[in-house]
Design an enzyme around this catalytic site. Structure first.
Site, PDB file in Angstrom:
ATOM      1  N   ASP A  30      -3.943  22.342  21.866  1.00  0.00           N
ATOM      2  CA  ASP A  30      -3.548  21.022  21.369  1.00  0.00           C
ATOM      3  C   ASP A  30      -4.610  20.587  20.397  1.00  0.00           C
ATOM      4  O   ASP A  30      -5.879  20.696  20.464  1.00  0.00           O
ATOM      5  CB  ASP A  30      -3.342  20.154  22.342  1.00  0.00           C
ATOM      6  CG  ASP A  30      -2.695  18.758  21.863  1.00  0.00           C
ATOM      7  OD1 ASP A  30      -1.455  18.551  22.187  1.00  0.00           O
ATOM      8  OD2 ASP A  30      -3.089  17.777  21.273  1.00  0.00           O
ATOM      9  N   ASN A  87       6.706  15.818  27.669  1.00  0.00           N
ATOM     10  CA  ASN A  87       7.244  14.429  27.244  1.00  0.00           C
ATOM     11  C   ASN A  87       8.633  14.599  26.404  1.00  0.00           C
ATOM     12  O   ASN A  87       8.673  15.148  25.413  1.00  0.00           O
ATOM     13  CB  ASN A  87       6.188  13.770  26.138  1.00  0.00           C
ATOM     14  CG  ASN A  87       4.909  13.545  26.922  1.00  0.00           C
ATOM     15  OD1 ASN A  87       4.643  13.179  27.971  1.00  0.00           O
ATOM     16  ND2 ASN A  87       3.632  13.765  26.410  1.00  0.00           N
ATOM     17  N   GLY A  93       7.246   9.315  24.870  1.00  0.00           N
ATOM     18  CA  GLY A  93       6.294   9.452  23.807  1.00  0.00           C
ATOM     19  C   GLY A  93       6.134  10.675  23.302  1.00  0.00           C
ATOM     20  O   GLY A  93       5.154  10.984  22.570  1.00  0.00           O
ATOM     21  N   GLN A  94       7.252  11.430  23.418  1.00  0.00           N
ATOM     22  CA  GLN A  94       7.344  12.813  22.625  1.00  0.00           C
ATOM     23  C   GLN A  94       7.463  12.441  21.115  1.00  0.00           C
ATOM     24  O   GLN A  94       7.956  11.572  20.442  1.00  0.00           O
ATOM     25  CB  GLN A  94       8.838  13.375  22.936  1.00  0.00           C
ATOM     26  CG  GLN A  94       8.960  14.741  22.103  1.00  0.00           C
ATOM     27  CD  GLN A  94      10.305  15.307  22.599  1.00  0.00           C
ATOM     28  OE1 GLN A  94      11.346  14.914  23.237  1.00  0.00           O
ATOM     29  NE2 GLN A  94      10.505  16.607  21.992  1.00  0.00           N
ATOM     30  N   SER A  95       6.496  13.062  20.492  1.00  0.00           N
ATOM     31  CA  SER A  95       6.092  12.833  19.222  1.00  0.00           C
ATOM     32  C   SER A  95       6.322  14.032  18.220  1.00  0.00           C
ATOM     33  O   SER A  95       6.482  13.874  17.079  1.00  0.00           O
ATOM     34  CB  SER A  95       4.467  12.610  18.843  1.00  0.00           C
ATOM     35  OG  SER A  95       3.681  13.649  19.267  1.00  0.00           O
ATOM     36  N   HIS A 100       8.029  21.347  24.047  1.00  0.00           N
ATOM     37  CA  HIS A 100       6.914  21.894  24.435  1.00  0.00           C
ATOM     38  C   HIS A 100       6.326  21.448  25.634  1.00  0.00           C
ATOM     39  O   HIS A 100       6.483  20.209  26.373  1.00  0.00           O
ATOM     40  CB  HIS A 100       5.793  21.493  23.240  1.00  0.00           C
ATOM     41  CG  HIS A 100       5.747  20.156  22.882  1.00  0.00           C
ATOM     42  ND1 HIS A 100       6.491  19.446  22.343  1.00  0.00           N
ATOM     43  CD2 HIS A 100       4.723  18.975  23.155  1.00  0.00           C
ATOM     44  CE1 HIS A 100       6.213  18.211  21.862  1.00  0.00           C
ATOM     45  NE2 HIS A 100       5.103  17.899  22.801  1.00  0.00           N
ATOM     46  N   HIS A 102       2.732  20.663  28.075  1.00  0.00           N
ATOM     47  CA  HIS A 102       1.302  20.399  28.036  1.00  0.00           C
ATOM     48  C   HIS A 102       0.714  21.078  29.154  1.00  0.00           C
ATOM     49  O   HIS A 102       1.131  20.684  30.261  1.00  0.00           O
ATOM     50  CB  HIS A 102       1.039  19.073  27.915  1.00  0.00           C
ATOM     51  CG  HIS A 102       1.435  18.396  26.749  1.00  0.00           C
ATOM     52  ND1 HIS A 102       0.549  17.855  25.874  1.00  0.00           N
ATOM     53  CD2 HIS A 102       2.884  17.793  26.428  1.00  0.00           C
ATOM     54  CE1 HIS A 102       1.415  17.264  24.761  1.00  0.00           C
ATOM     55  NE2 HIS A 102       2.573  17.029  25.119  1.00  0.00           N
TER      56      HIS A 102
HETATM   57  P1  DGP Z   1       4.167  15.023  22.487  1.00  0.00           P
HETATM   58  O1  DGP Z   1       3.473  13.530  22.227  1.00  0.00           O
HETATM   59  O2  DGP Z   1       4.399  15.226  23.902  1.00  0.00           O
HETATM   60  O3  DGP Z   1       5.242  15.218  21.441  1.00  0.00           O
HETATM   61  O4  DGP Z   1       2.753  16.010  22.158  1.00  0.00           O
HETATM   62  C1  DGP Z   1       2.822  16.749  20.782  1.00  0.00           C
HETATM   63  C2  DGP Z   1       1.243  17.080  20.692  1.00  0.00           C
HETATM   64  O5  DGP Z   1       1.145  17.988  19.737  1.00  0.00           O
HETATM   65  C3  DGP Z   1       0.158  16.254  20.648  1.00  0.00           C
HETATM   66  O6  DGP Z   1      -0.634  16.379  21.803  1.00  0.00           O
HETATM   67  C4  DGP Z   1      -0.724  16.626  19.533  1.00  0.00           C
HETATM   68  C5  DGP Z   1      -0.077  17.913  19.059  1.00  0.00           C
HETATM   69  N1  DGP Z   1       0.128  18.434  17.788  1.00  0.00           N
HETATM   70  C6  DGP Z   1       0.659  17.813  16.841  1.00  0.00           C
HETATM   71  N2  DGP Z   1       0.394  17.928  15.738  1.00  0.00           N
HETATM   72  C7  DGP Z   1      -0.280  19.484  15.970  1.00  0.00           C
HETATM   73  C8  DGP Z   1      -0.754  20.552  14.886  1.00  0.00           C
HETATM   74  O7  DGP Z   1      -0.511  20.488  13.777  1.00  0.00           O
HETATM   75  N3  DGP Z   1      -1.297  21.409  15.895  1.00  0.00           N
HETATM   76  C9  DGP Z   1      -1.695  21.475  17.069  1.00  0.00           C
HETATM   77  N4  DGP Z   1      -2.320  22.506  17.335  1.00  0.00           N
HETATM   78  N5  DGP Z   1      -1.121  20.561  17.803  1.00  0.00           N
HETATM   79  C10 DGP Z   1      -0.266  19.345  17.217  1.00  0.00           C
END
Ligand code: DGP
Length: 114
Positions: A30, A87, A93-95, A100, A102
């Site tokens: 992450d 998430n 808070g899914q972004s 995916h 974690h």
């Molecule tokens: P969520 O909030 O559950 O949708 O988690 C998305 C996660 O993705 C967050 O912890 C940060 C990670 N993330 C976002 N953009 C990137 C990226 O470009 N590269 C990597 N390695 N992680 C990313």
């Protein structure tokens, strides 16, 4: 070219610290780690979120669980403990709209999550 960030990481179009790859799933660090071990496990093929998972994804889900256990073993957190978190949707808070998991560990975590 896909507009989905995680599809682009899976296609090696966007750089990421990839730590494991299986036929249908990929694991990478992450970019904004919340614990000493913070790995994301994704399906290589696009699935937006938990509601998109059906019985046809049973094999994929088995790979996710197997890989999570392997990564936890490799990180030395299999016994000390870890979390595998999804998430799903805005309230959680899914972004990134590509499902995916974690994998978090290496520190003591609170419950309930915030
Ligand atoms: P969520 O909030 O559950 O949708 O988690 C998305 C996660 O993705 C967050 O912890 C940060 C990670 N993330 C976002 N953009 C990137 C990226 O470009 N590269 C990597 N390695 N992680 C990313």
């Amino acid at each position: 070219m896909s507009a989905c960030l995680f599809c682009r990481i899976a296609a090696h179009e966007v750089p990421a610290q990839i730590i494991a790859e299986m036929p249908d799933v990929l694991a990478f660090k992450d970019v904004n780690p919340q614990a000493p071990t913070h790995v994301l496990i994704i399906p290589k093929r696009h699935l937006g979120g938990m509601p998109d998972l059906t019985d046809e994804h049973a094999g994929l889900l088995a790979q996710v669980m197997r890989l999570a256990n392997q990564l936890a073993q490799a990180a030395g957190i299999a016994t000390s403990g870890f979390r595998l978190v999804v998430n799903s949707g805005p309230d959680a808070g899914q972004s990134v709209a590509h499902v995916h998991w974690h994998l978090l560990g290496g520190r003591r975590m609170a419950w309930p999550p915030g």
